[in-house]
Write an enzyme that holds these catalytic residues in place. Structure first.
Site, PDB file in Angstrom:
ATOM      1  N   CYS A  22       5.842   0.063   7.192  1.00 12.86           N
ATOM      2  CA  CYS A  22       5.587   1.160   6.215  1.00 12.86           C
ATOM      3  C   CYS A  22       6.764   1.549   5.547  1.00 12.86           C
ATOM      4  O   CYS A  22       8.038   1.571   6.062  1.00 12.86           O
ATOM      5  CB  CYS A  22       4.889   2.202   7.395  1.00 12.86           C
ATOM      6  SG  CYS A  22       4.661   3.865   6.338  1.00 12.86           S
ATOM      7  N   LEU A  23       6.436   1.653   4.121  1.00 18.75           N
ATOM      8  CA  LEU A  23       7.603   2.028   3.218  1.00 18.75           C
ATOM      9  C   LEU A  23       8.099   3.555   3.898  1.00 18.75           C
ATOM     10  O   LEU A  23       9.196   3.823   3.335  1.00 18.75           O
ATOM     11  CB  LEU A  23       6.983   2.455   1.986  1.00 18.75           C
ATOM     12  CG  LEU A  23       6.610   0.966   1.166  1.00 18.75           C
ATOM     13  CD1 LEU A  23       5.827   1.337  -0.095  1.00 18.75           C
ATOM     14  CD2 LEU A  23       7.471  -0.002   1.274  1.00 18.75           C
TER      15      LEU A  23
ATOM     16  N   GLY B 186       0.820  -1.275  -0.070  1.00 17.59           N
ATOM     17  CA  GLY B 186       0.081   0.073   0.019  1.00 17.59           C
ATOM     18  C   GLY B 186       0.674   1.209   0.112  1.00 17.59           C
ATOM     19  O   GLY B 186       1.985   1.058   0.570  1.00 17.59           O
TER      20      GLY B 186
ATOM     21  N   GLN C  14       2.997   9.862   0.986  1.00 20.76           N
ATOM     22  CA  GLN C  14       4.033   9.316   1.412  1.00 20.76           C
ATOM     23  C   GLN C  14       4.992   9.827  -0.012  1.00 20.76           C
ATOM     24  O   GLN C  14       6.274   9.427   0.113  1.00 20.76           O
ATOM     25  CB  GLN C  14       3.891   7.867   1.178  1.00 20.76           C
ATOM     26  CG  GLN C  14       3.384   7.352   2.598  1.00 20.76           C
ATOM     27  CD  GLN C  14       3.342   5.706   2.593  1.00 20.76           C
ATOM     28  OE1 GLN C  14       2.258   5.178   2.177  1.00 20.76           O
ATOM     29  NE2 GLN C  14       4.481   5.134   3.129  1.00 20.76           N
TER      30      GLN C  14
ATOM     31  N   HIS D  92      -4.316   1.427   7.383  1.00 23.14           N
ATOM     32  CA  HIS D  92      -3.131   1.570   7.640  1.00 23.14           C
ATOM     33  C   HIS D  92      -2.869   2.851   6.641  1.00 23.14           C
ATOM     34  O   HIS D  92      -2.507   4.073   6.824  1.00 23.14           O
ATOM     35  CB  HIS D  92      -1.666   0.611   7.410  1.00 23.14           C
ATOM     36  CG  HIS D  92      -0.440   1.004   7.135  1.00 23.14           C
ATOM     37  ND1 HIS D  92       0.269   0.773   8.090  1.00 23.14           N
ATOM     38  CD2 HIS D  92      -0.025   2.078   6.184  1.00 23.14           C
ATOM     39  CE1 HIS D  92       1.543   1.376   7.773  1.00 23.14           C
ATOM     40  NE2 HIS D  92       1.302   2.136   6.833  1.00 23.14           N
ATOM     41  N   GLU D  93      -3.266   2.765   5.520  1.00 18.55           N
ATOM     42  CA  GLU D  93      -3.159   3.704   4.372  1.00 18.55           C
ATOM     43  C   GLU D  93      -4.159   4.898   4.757  1.00 18.55           C
ATOM     44  O   GLU D  93      -3.808   6.114   4.534  1.00 18.55           O
ATOM     45  CB  GLU D  93      -3.438   3.157   3.026  1.00 18.55           C
ATOM     46  CG  GLU D  93      -2.458   1.979   2.357  1.00 18.55           C
ATOM     47  CD  GLU D  93      -0.848   2.383   2.654  1.00 18.55           C
ATOM     48  OE1 GLU D  93      -0.635   3.545   2.657  1.00 18.55           O
ATOM     49  OE2 GLU D  93      -0.087   1.432   3.105  1.00 18.55           O
TER      50      GLU D  93
ATOM     51  N   HIS E   3      -2.780   7.244   7.046  1.00 18.64           N
ATOM     52  CA  HIS E   3      -1.604   8.169   6.627  1.00 18.64           C
ATOM     53  C   HIS E   3      -2.520   9.561   5.945  1.00 18.64           C
ATOM     54  O   HIS E   3      -1.634  10.732   5.887  1.00 18.64           O
ATOM     55  CB  HIS E   3      -1.265   7.616   5.321  1.00 18.64           C
ATOM     56  CG  HIS E   3       0.188   6.891   5.587  1.00 18.64           C
ATOM     57  ND1 HIS E   3       1.313   7.269   6.161  1.00 18.64           N
ATOM     58  CD2 HIS E   3       0.430   5.410   5.365  1.00 18.64           C
ATOM     59  CE1 HIS E   3       2.238   6.326   6.218  1.00 18.64           C
ATOM     60  NE2 HIS E   3       1.530   5.237   5.601  1.00 18.64           N
TER      61      HIS E   3
HETATM   62 NI    NI Z   1       2.438   3.191   5.494  1.00 20.39          NI
END
Ligand code: NI
Length: 153
Positions: free
Chosen positions: A89-90, A46, A51, A131-132, A135
């Site tokens: 998380c990226l 995701g 991000q 999660h997304e 953000h």
């Molecule tokens: Ni993330």
């Protein structure tokens, strides 16, 4: 399409409230294509627009590698159950932590044609959507971490 730079924890852009998308312009279509490319290149499941530095309410998810979903102006309409597991998380590279989230989610959003849709997900898909979605309101999973933030082996 292009790979965009993934912003990392400590970058202010990850703490901001994202704005609603009023219209899917060619620029937004390019953004979404780039988000998929950036997510796949980083082996993520995701990615949310902040991000890559864009404060818009858009995220992409693909938990299987062949089921890309884009969510514009998403709204979580229902959750139930509970799952506890490791999450990463990226924007927090090389780390993971245990996070408890609902095991089921129903989300309402718009697609690239600004057509509304609803989707349900469980387990990893539910975790990724929630999660997304966090953000978009400036929240990272580390705020919900139970115990230590660990290094990914
Ligand atoms: Ni993330």
């Amino acid at each position: 399409m292009a790979i965009r730079k993934i912003r990392e924890m400590g970058d202010d852009v990850l703490t901001k409230q994202c704005r609603e998308v009023k219209e899917v312009t060619p620029k937004i279509k390019t953004l979404v294509a780039d988000m998929f490319e950036t997510m796949y290149e980083a082996c993520g499941v995701g990615l949310a627009a902040p991000q890559v530095g864009i404060l818009k309410r858009i995220f992409v998810v693909d938990t299987t590698g062949d089921t890309p979903h884009v969510f514009i102006n998403p709204e979580i309409v229902e959750t139930s159950g509970s799952q506890t597991g490791e999450e990463g998380c990226l924007s927090v590279p090389g780390k993971c932590a245990v996070v408890t989230r609902p095991n089921y989610v129903k989300v309402r959003a718009y697609d690239l044609d600004m057509k509304p849709f609803e989707m349900e997900g469980t387990e990893l898909l539910a975790r990724a959507i929630l999660h997304e979605n966090d953000h978009l309101d400036g929240h990272l999973y580390v705020e919900k971490a139970e115990g230590e933030i660990m290094d990914v082996e």
